[in-house]
Design a protein around this motif. Structure first.
Motif, mmCIF file in Angstrom:
data_model
loop_
_atom_site.group_PDB
_atom_site.id
_atom_site.type_symbol
_atom_site.label_atom_id
_atom_site.label_comp_id
_atom_site.label_asym_id
_atom_site.label_seq_id
_atom_site.Cartn_x
_atom_site.Cartn_y
_atom_site.Cartn_z
ATOM 1 N N LEU A 131 53.865 9.510 13.019
ATOM 2 C CA LEU A 131 53.949 9.554 11.562
ATOM 3 C C LEU A 131 55.159 8.734 11.136
ATOM 4 O O LEU A 131 56.218 8.823 11.760
ATOM 5 C CB LEU A 131 54.153 10.989 11.063
ATOM 6 N N PRO A 132 55.021 7.953 10.069
ATOM 7 C CA PRO A 132 56.206 7.234 9.582
ATOM 8 C C PRO A 132 57.196 8.237 9.007
ATOM 9 O O PRO A 132 56.828 9.342 8.604
ATOM 10 C CB PRO A 132 55.635 6.325 8.493
ATOM 11 N N PRO A 133 58.465 7.855 8.943
ATOM 12 C CA PRO A 133 59.421 8.748 8.299
ATOM 13 C C PRO A 133 59.078 8.873 6.822
ATOM 14 O O PRO A 133 58.525 7.946 6.223
ATOM 15 C CB PRO A 133 60.761 8.047 8.516
ATOM 16 N N ALA A 134 59.400 9.989 6.256
ATOM 17 C CA ALA A 134 59.059 10.222 4.849
ATOM 18 C C ALA A 134 60.288 10.703 4.093
ATOM 19 O O ALA A 134 61.351 10.898 4.672
ATOM 20 C CB ALA A 134 57.941 11.247 4.758
ATOM 21 N N ASN A 135 60.112 10.879 2.807
ATOM 22 C CA ASN A 135 61.189 11.360 1.950
ATOM 23 C C ASN A 135 62.436 10.484 2.086
ATOM 24 O O ASN A 135 63.565 10.975 2.076
ATOM 25 C CB ASN A 135 61.511 12.825 2.268
ATOM 26 N N ASN A 136 62.208 9.176 2.264
ATOM 27 C CA ASN A 136 63.331 8.263 2.452
ATOM 28 C C ASN A 136 63.387 7.174 1.370
ATOM 29 O O ASN A 136 63.957 6.118 1.586
ATOM 30 C CB ASN A 136 63.281 7.630 3.841
ATOM 31 N N SER A 137 62.753 7.447 0.240
ATOM 32 C CA SER A 137 62.792 6.511 -0.876
ATOM 33 C C SER A 137 62.656 7.304 -2.181
ATOM 34 O O SER A 137 62.433 8.515 -2.148
ATOM 35 C CB SER A 137 61.642 5.490 -0.763
ATOM 36 N N LEU A 145 54.781 14.797 4.827
ATOM 37 C CA LEU A 145 54.761 15.030 6.264
ATOM 38 C C LEU A 145 55.900 14.254 6.901
ATOM 39 O O LEU A 145 56.265 13.172 6.442
ATOM 40 C CB LEU A 145 53.437 14.563 6.871
ATOM 41 N N ASN A 146 56.465 14.786 7.950
ATOM 42 C CA ASN A 146 57.589 14.181 8.666
ATOM 43 C C ASN A 146 58.747 13.877 7.713
ATOM 44 O O ASN A 146 59.364 12.817 7.788
ATOM 45 C CB ASN A 146 57.165 12.927 9.437
ATOM 46 N N ARG A 147 59.048 14.822 6.859
ATOM 47 C CA ARG A 147 60.119 14.647 5.875
ATOM 48 C C ARG A 147 61.489 14.497 6.519
ATOM 49 O O ARG A 147 62.419 14.016 5.895
ATOM 50 C CB ARG A 147 60.123 15.795 4.873
ATOM 51 N N HIS A 148 61.613 14.884 7.805
ATOM 52 C CA HIS A 148 62.889 14.770 8.506
ATOM 53 C C HIS A 148 63.012 13.459 9.280
ATOM 54 O O HIS A 148 64.082 13.141 9.780
ATOM 55 C CB HIS A 148 63.084 15.940 9.476
ATOM 56 N N GLY A 149 61.917 12.718 9.414
ATOM 57 C CA GLY A 149 61.963 11.408 10.052
ATOM 58 C C GLY A 149 62.080 11.432 11.563
ATOM 59 O O GLY A 149 62.773 10.608 12.146
ATOM 60 N N PRO A 169 59.028 25.383 5.415
ATOM 61 C CA PRO A 169 58.215 24.972 4.274
ATOM 62 C C PRO A 169 56.858 24.404 4.699
ATOM 63 O O PRO A 169 56.664 23.986 5.841
ATOM 64 C CB PRO A 169 59.053 23.894 3.590
ATOM 65 N N GLU A 170 55.946 24.374 3.754
ATOM 66 C CA GLU A 170 54.579 23.906 4.020
ATOM 67 C C GLU A 170 54.537 22.489 4.581
ATOM 68 O O GLU A 170 53.698 22.177 5.427
ATOM 69 C CB GLU A 170 53.726 23.999 2.751
ATOM 70 N N ALA A 171 55.423 21.603 4.135
ATOM 71 C CA ALA A 171 55.414 20.228 4.653
ATOM 72 C C ALA A 171 55.687 20.208 6.150
ATOM 73 O O ALA A 171 55.081 19.432 6.895
ATOM 74 C CB ALA A 171 56.452 19.379 3.919
ATOM 75 N N ASP A 172 56.582 21.072 6.605
ATOM 76 C CA ASP A 172 56.899 21.122 8.035
ATOM 77 C C ASP A 172 55.757 21.750 8.824
ATOM 78 O O ASP A 172 55.469 21.350 9.958
ATOM 79 C CB ASP A 172 58.194 21.888 8.264
ATOM 80 N N LEU A 173 55.095 22.734 8.240
ATOM 81 C CA LEU A 173 53.928 23.328 8.907
ATOM 82 C C LEU A 173 52.785 22.326 8.969
ATOM 83 O O LEU A 173 52.068 22.251 9.977
ATOM 84 C CB LEU A 173 53.511 24.611 8.194
ATOM 85 N N ALA A 174 52.602 21.537 7.918
ATOM 86 C CA ALA A 174 51.571 20.494 7.926
ATOM 87 C C ALA A 174 51.887 19.425 8.967
ATOM 88 O O ALA A 174 50.978 18.880 9.619
ATOM 89 C CB ALA A 174 51.434 19.873 6.541
ATOM 90 N N THR A 175 53.160 19.131 9.166
ATOM 91 C CA THR A 175 53.566 18.176 10.198
ATOM 92 C C THR A 175 53.232 18.732 11.577
ATOM 93 O O THR A 175 52.737 18.015 12.450
ATOM 94 C CB THR A 175 55.071 17.860 10.080
ATOM 95 N N ALA A 176 53.481 20.023 11.788
ATOM 96 C CA ALA A 176 53.132 20.672 13.061
ATOM 97 C C ALA A 176 51.623 20.665 13.279
ATOM 98 O O ALA A 176 51.143 20.424 14.398
ATOM 99 C CB ALA A 176 53.675 22.097 13.087
ATOM 100 N N CYS A 177 50.869 20.901 12.224
ATOM 101 C CA CYS A 177 49.400 20.853 12.304
ATOM 102 C C CYS A 177 48.945 19.451 12.702
ATOM 103 O O CYS A 177 48.057 19.287 13.542
ATOM 104 C CB CYS A 177 48.820 21.281 10.962
#
Length: 195
Positions: A131-137, A145-149, A169-177
Motif C-alpha cells: 500500500l502506498p503511504p497515506a495521510n501525507n498530503s 489505509l496505511n495512514r502510518h506509512g 481506529p477503523e483505518a488501521d483495522l481496514a489496513t490489517a484486513c
C-alpha cells in the motif's frame, strides 16, 4: 484442490492487537479458496502440527519498548526447538506481520523487522503490505489505509487511554484486513503455482 490454511499467531496485552488480528482474519476470509485459523501465542505451542500444515503464517504482536512483547518473544524462542530442530517445518511458507502501539510511530518498524527476520530464520517468504503511504498530503486523511506509512507490514495505533472497544481506529483495522487479503491471494498464487 484443498483450501490452503493461513494461520494467524498473535499476542495481545490489552485487546487492541487482538482486534487487529481479527481484522487480518476477516481479510483472509474474504478470499474464496482460503481458510484461516486464529491462535494466540499461548495456544500456538499446542498446535505446532496445525502450523506445520499451514501454507502461510501471519504473526502479530504489540510493540513494547521498541520490539515484540515478551510473550511473543517466548513463542519465537519456543519455535526454535519445535520447528527448526524438526527440519525447518516452516520452510517455504508465506509469512507476514502486524503490530500495534500507543503512538503513531512507536518504533513499530523495529518490531516488524524483528518479525521478518524471525520468518527468514525459518526460511519463509515475506509478504509486504503493498500500500502506498497515506495521510501525507493536504488531500490525505486519518481515515486512509496505511495512514502510518509502513511497507513491511500492517501498523496500528491505539490511544493508551482507550480500550479495545474503541481502538485501534477503523483505518488501521481496514489496513490489517488488506494485509489478510493480500496474504491470502499471494498464498493461493504460490500454492497453485506449485501444482
Amino acid at each position: 484442490m484443498s483450501q490452503p490454511l493461513i494461520a494467524i499467531v498473535y499476542h495481545s496485552g490489552y485487546g487492541h492487537t487482538a482486534r487487529q488480528a481479527q481484522a487480518v482474519k476477516a481479510g483472509i476470509d474474504e478470499v474464496a479458496g482460503a481458510t484461516s485459523q486464529l491462535l494466540t501465542v499461548d495456544e500456538a505451542p499446542t498446535c505446532w502440527s496445525d502450523l506445520a500444515g499451514a501454507e502461510a503464517i501471519i504473526f502479530g504482536t504489540p510493540t513494547y519498548v521498541a520490539g515484540p512483547s515478551a510473550a511473543f518473544k517466548s513463542f519465537q524462542e519456543a519455535s526454535s526447538n519445535a520447528v527448526m530442530a524438526q527440519g525447518y517445518r516452516w520452510k517455504d511458507k508465506i509469512a507476514a506481520g502486524f503490530t500495534n502501539s500507543g503512538t503513531h510511530s512507536g518504533d513499530k518498524l523495529a518490531t516488524l523487522m524483528q518479525i521478518a527476520l524471525f520468518a527468514a530464520q525459518h526460511g519463509m517468504h515475506w509478504i509486504n503490505l503493498d500500500l502506498p503511504p497515506a495521510n501525507n498530503s493536504r488531500r490525505g486523511s486519518e481515515q486512509d489505509l496505511n495512514r502510518h506509512g509502513f511497507w513491511l507490514g500492517a501498523a496500528a495505533q491505539s490511544n493508551i487511554d482507550e480500550g479495545a472497544d474503541i481502538a485501534p481506529p477503523e483505518a488501521d483495522l481496514a489496513t490489517a484486513c488488506h494485509l489478510g487479503r493480500r496474504v491470502a491471494l499471494a498464498t493461493l498464487q504460490f500454492v497453485r503455482g506449485r501444482l
